[in-house]
Design a protein around this motif. Structure first.
Motif, PDB file in Angstrom:
ATOM      1  N   CYS A  24     -30.835  35.049 102.045  1.00  0.00           N
ATOM      2  CA  CYS A  24     -30.378  34.335 100.642  1.00  0.00           C
ATOM      3  C   CYS A  24     -28.801  34.353 100.486  1.00  0.00           C
ATOM      4  O   CYS A  24     -28.604  35.801 100.569  1.00  0.00           O
ATOM      5  N   CYS A  54     -32.148  29.838 102.856  1.00  0.00           N
ATOM      6  CA  CYS A  54     -33.724  30.038 102.463  1.00  0.00           C
ATOM      7  C   CYS A  54     -34.284  28.388 102.649  1.00  0.00           C
ATOM      8  O   CYS A  54     -35.312  28.575 103.179  1.00  0.00           O
ATOM      9  N   ASN A  55     -33.626  27.346 102.489  1.00  0.00           N
ATOM     10  CA  ASN A  55     -34.333  26.144 102.848  1.00  0.00           C
ATOM     11  C   ASN A  55     -34.739  25.942 104.194  1.00  0.00           C
ATOM     12  O   ASN A  55     -35.655  25.485 104.554  1.00  0.00           O
ATOM     13  N   ALA A  89     -31.778  25.586  96.012  1.00  0.00           N
ATOM     14  CA  ALA A  89     -32.146  26.546  97.263  1.00  0.00           C
ATOM     15  C   ALA A  89     -30.730  26.600  97.836  1.00  0.00           C
ATOM     16  O   ALA A  89     -29.885  25.833  97.887  1.00  0.00           O
ATOM     17  N   CYS A  90     -30.633  27.755  98.601  1.00  0.00           N
ATOM     18  CA  CYS A  90     -29.502  27.921  99.305  1.00  0.00           C
ATOM     19  C   CYS A  90     -29.844  27.297 100.823  1.00  0.00           C
ATOM     20  O   CYS A  90     -30.936  27.387 100.897  1.00  0.00           O
ATOM     21  N   ASP A 111     -34.846  22.264  97.700  1.00  0.00           N
ATOM     22  CA  ASP A 111     -36.222  22.694  98.682  1.00  0.00           C
ATOM     23  C   ASP A 111     -37.474  22.096  97.821  1.00  0.00           C
ATOM     24  O   ASP A 111     -37.330  22.018  96.779  1.00  0.00           O
ATOM     25  N   VAL A 136     -26.641  27.751  95.327  1.00  0.00           N
ATOM     26  CA  VAL A 136     -27.337  26.664  95.287  1.00  0.00           C
ATOM     27  C   VAL A 136     -26.418  25.480  96.016  1.00  0.00           C
ATOM     28  O   VAL A 136     -25.146  25.251  95.673  1.00  0.00           O
ATOM     29  N   CYS A 178     -30.165  30.314  93.767  1.00  0.00           N
ATOM     30  CA  CYS A 178     -31.200  29.972  94.640  1.00  0.00           C
ATOM     31  C   CYS A 178     -32.449  30.468  94.069  1.00  0.00           C
ATOM     32  O   CYS A 178     -32.618  31.772  93.466  1.00  0.00           O
ATOM     33  N   GLU A 179     -33.712  29.669  94.092  1.00  0.00           N
ATOM     34  CA  GLU A 179     -34.712  30.257  93.559  1.00  0.00           C
ATOM     35  C   GLU A 179     -35.876  30.566  94.537  1.00  0.00           C
ATOM     36  O   GLU A 179     -36.845  31.080  94.290  1.00  0.00           O
ATOM     37  N   VAL A 180     -35.495  30.466  95.740  1.00  0.00           N
ATOM     38  CA  VAL A 180     -36.499  30.673  96.955  1.00  0.00           C
ATOM     39  C   VAL A 180     -36.375  32.213  97.363  1.00  0.00           C
ATOM     40  O   VAL A 180     -37.424  32.825  97.299  1.00  0.00           O
ATOM     41  N   ARG A 181     -35.103  32.818  97.162  1.00  0.00           N
ATOM     42  CA  ARG A 181     -34.896  34.249  97.500  1.00  0.00           C
ATOM     43  C   ARG A 181     -35.274  34.764  98.819  1.00  0.00           C
ATOM     44  O   ARG A 181     -36.068  35.747  98.606  1.00  0.00           O
ATOM     45  N   ARG A 198     -37.360  28.281 105.548  1.00  0.00           N
ATOM     46  CA  ARG A 198     -38.753  27.795 105.081  1.00  0.00           C
ATOM     47  C   ARG A 198     -39.367  26.710 105.992  1.00  0.00           C
ATOM     48  O   ARG A 198     -40.381  26.647 106.375  1.00  0.00           O
TER      49      ARG A 198
END
Length: 91
Positions: free
Chosen positions: A39, A71-72, A67-68, A47, A43, A32-35, A75
């Motif tokens: 989290c 997190c998605n 994204a996981c 997102d 993935v 995941c890149e949102v973190r 947001r």
């Protein structure tokens, strides 16, 4: 559900999402890149960096990231509950 998703997922979105997830796996982008605070690191979703509600492009490659689910979803909720801007002064 946000206004952007009133009609739900369609065939085009599912194909786009699947292609992006597959592309990221081939690149080795499997976390995941949102973190966000909840989290999981896995993935599972795509997102939108600039949310659709704020004018983000749904099918733009440069507007999505891996994204996981927490997190998605987190947001989306945060964007929906953002208070309206306050006028500070009048010129």
């Amino acid at each position: 559900m946000s206004k952007a998703w009133e009609k739900g997922s369609d065939t085009r979105w599912r194909a786009f999402r699947s292609a992006r997830l597959g592309h990221w796996v081939l690149q080795g982008r499997t976390e995941c890149e949102v973190r966000g605070p909840k989290c999981t690191g896995r993935v599972e979703q795509v997102d939108h960096i600039v949310p659709l509600e704020l004018g983000g492009e749904k099918y733009a490659i440069d507007n999505v990231r891996p994204a996981c689910e927490p997190c998605n979803t987190g947001r989306r909720v945060a964007v929906q509950e953002e208070p309206p801007p306050i006028t500070v002064s009048r010129w």
